[in-house]
Design an enzyme around this catalytic site. Structure first.
Site, PDB file in Angstrom:
ATOM      1  N   ASP A  86      11.904  76.889  17.624  1.00 57.85           N
ATOM      2  CA  ASP A  86      13.264  77.068  17.128  1.00 57.85           C
ATOM      3  C   ASP A  86      14.255  76.328  18.024  1.00 57.85           C
ATOM      4  O   ASP A  86      14.231  76.473  19.249  1.00 57.85           O
ATOM      5  CB  ASP A  86      13.590  78.569  17.107  1.00 57.85           C
ATOM      6  CG  ASP A  86      14.905  78.881  16.431  1.00 57.85           C
ATOM      7  OD1 ASP A  86      15.266  78.148  15.489  1.00 57.85           O
ATOM      8  OD2 ASP A  86      15.566  79.862  16.827  1.00 57.85           O
ATOM      9  N   HIS A 129      25.499  81.901  15.273  1.00 58.36           N
ATOM     10  CA  HIS A 129      24.549  82.583  16.139  1.00 58.36           C
ATOM     11  C   HIS A 129      25.241  83.756  16.832  1.00 58.36           C
ATOM     12  O   HIS A 129      26.402  83.663  17.224  1.00 58.36           O
ATOM     13  CB  HIS A 129      23.981  81.611  17.176  1.00 58.36           C
ATOM     14  CG  HIS A 129      23.119  80.549  16.570  1.00 58.36           C
ATOM     15  ND1 HIS A 129      23.357  79.205  16.749  1.00 58.36           N
ATOM     16  CD2 HIS A 129      22.019  80.629  15.774  1.00 58.36           C
ATOM     17  CE1 HIS A 129      22.440  78.504  16.101  1.00 58.36           C
ATOM     18  NE2 HIS A 129      21.625  79.343  15.496  1.00 58.36           N
ATOM     19  N   GLY A 130      24.505  84.849  16.981  1.00 61.55           N
ATOM     20  CA  GLY A 130      25.080  86.046  17.591  1.00 61.55           C
ATOM     21  C   GLY A 130      25.467  87.053  16.518  1.00 61.55           C
ATOM     22  O   GLY A 130      25.220  86.859  15.331  1.00 61.55           O
ATOM     23  N   GLY A 165      21.452  82.183  11.923  1.00 59.93           N
ATOM     24  CA  GLY A 165      22.568  83.079  12.204  1.00 59.93           C
ATOM     25  C   GLY A 165      22.681  84.233  11.232  1.00 59.93           C
ATOM     26  O   GLY A 165      23.786  84.659  10.881  1.00 59.93           O
ATOM     27  N   SER A 224      21.657  87.394  11.697  1.00 62.14           N
ATOM     28  CA  SER A 224      21.793  88.726  12.298  1.00 62.14           C
ATOM     29  C   SER A 224      23.115  89.368  11.879  1.00 62.14           C
ATOM     30  O   SER A 224      24.183  88.782  12.051  1.00 62.14           O
ATOM     31  CB  SER A 224      21.743  88.639  13.828  1.00 62.14           C
ATOM     32  OG  SER A 224      20.435  88.376  14.275  1.00 62.14           O
ATOM     33  N   VAL A 252      16.416  85.381  12.202  1.00 59.36           N
ATOM     34  CA  VAL A 252      17.013  86.567  12.821  1.00 59.36           C
ATOM     35  C   VAL A 252      16.590  86.616  14.283  1.00 59.36           C
ATOM     36  O   VAL A 252      15.394  86.570  14.588  1.00 59.36           O
ATOM     37  CB  VAL A 252      16.578  87.855  12.106  1.00 59.36           C
ATOM     38  CG1 VAL A 252      17.178  89.080  12.789  1.00 59.36           C
ATOM     39  CG2 VAL A 252      16.986  87.816  10.636  1.00 59.36           C
ATOM     40  N   THR A 260      19.403  87.702  17.303  1.00 53.24           N
ATOM     41  CA  THR A 260      20.272  88.594  18.074  1.00 53.24           C
ATOM     42  C   THR A 260      20.105  90.055  17.679  1.00 53.24           C
ATOM     43  O   THR A 260      20.074  90.945  18.538  1.00 53.24           O
ATOM     44  CB  THR A 260      21.744  88.173  17.899  1.00 53.24           C
ATOM     45  OG1 THR A 260      21.888  86.800  18.280  1.00 53.24           O
ATOM     46  CG2 THR A 260      22.659  89.028  18.757  1.00 53.24           C
TER      47      THR A 260
END
Length: 284
Positions: A82, A180-181, A209, A211, A231, A233
């Site tokens: 990744d 992301h996050g 991204g 999550s 997935v 975070t």
């Protein structure tokens, strides 16, 4: 052989109208949760690791562990690189046995992105390794890479076709408003852009991204062509918070075999929900 590339997985998902979740793992316990849950639900899953994860655990160790667990559960698994950026790093891991790669050159200008990705594709396809690349750029942080929201770029649908044809990639990661996050508030995903990309590109599409996205949003992206949902975070957060809670409530605890169980249980709930959201239960 139980360790496979992601190409057939994603092609099956595209035909079947569901998505395959790619779960970022970090250690033995997080891998156990993903594999055991996937096997119990008969769901196809991808074991993903950033460069930092492979440095932490070691490529040979991770490959051996994935292979052993896939054989133990009689369950096909893909181990996936990744957000890898360096050709030599990717080549070394492919030669070690990895069969699925994401080359991320999305930070480069369009022509250079194509050139960098094509170099990786030409190498990887010699080993029957599937290749994902990204066009556009997500905000947030992944591993050591930080992209400010102002610098995030959405995927251009017309460029997406040119990019796919020029590089020969097997799947395309798109930027439609995720990051992301975890999200402070619900993101506004550009579904019309995704629908337009789908009209221009017939490859399996990938959403990074994911999550914290709602079930409704995830399922809508799948209807519009997303075949792989990443997935990371949300898994780390659930695992870490449950572990913190347990150790706060049991300050005398010293045995990892005991105190990691609550963390695994919390993460298992997330994995099960993502599999359900992706519609891939019973598809393995």
């Amino acid at each position: 052989m139980y360790v496979v590339s992601t190409k057939q997985m994603l092609n099956n998902a595209q035909r079947g109208g569901y998505a395959v979740p790619a779960f970022n793992i970090h250690n033995l316990e997080t891998m156990q949760v993903v594999v055991e849950t996937a096997a119990n639900l008969h769901a196809p899953v991808i074991i993903a690791g950033t460069p930092g994860t492979f440095t932490h655990a070691g490529i040979e160790n991770l490959l051996a562990l994935v292979s052993a667990m896939a054989k133990q559960y009689h369950h096909l698994l893909a181990i996936h690189l990744d957000h890898h950026t360096k050709f030599d790093d990717i080549a070394q891991k492919v030669r070690s046995g990895v069969r699925s790669v994401m080359i991320d050159a999305s930070h480069l200008p369009f022509a250079q992105n194509i050139s960098r990705v094509k170099e990786v594709v030409d190498f990887c396809h010699r080993f029957d390794v599937s290749v994902e690349a990204e066009l556009g750029q997500l905000g947030g942080q992944e591993d050591d890479v930080q992209v400010n929201e102002a610098d995030a770029l959405y995927t251009n649908p017309v460029q997406a076709r040119e990019f796919a044809e020029a590089t020969g990639i097997d799947s395309l990661a798109v930027a439609i408003g995720t990051a992301h996050g975890m999200y402070a508030s619900a993101p506004a995903l550009d579904f019309s852009r995704l629908e337009n990309i789908r009209q221009w590109v017939n490859l399996p599409l990938v959403l990074h991204g994911a999550s914290g996205l709602s079930t409704k949003d995830i399922q809508q992206t799948i209807k519009l062509g997303i075949c792989k949902i990443n997935v990371a975070t949300e898994l780390k957060n659930s695992f870490s918070q449950a572990l913190k809670n347990y150790l706060t409530e049991h300050p005398e605890a010293t045995d990892p075999r005991d105190y990691l169980q609550s963390a695994k249980s919390a993460m298992r709930d997330v994995v099960s929900k993502v599999i359900a959201d992706c519609g891939c239960e019973g598809r393995a």
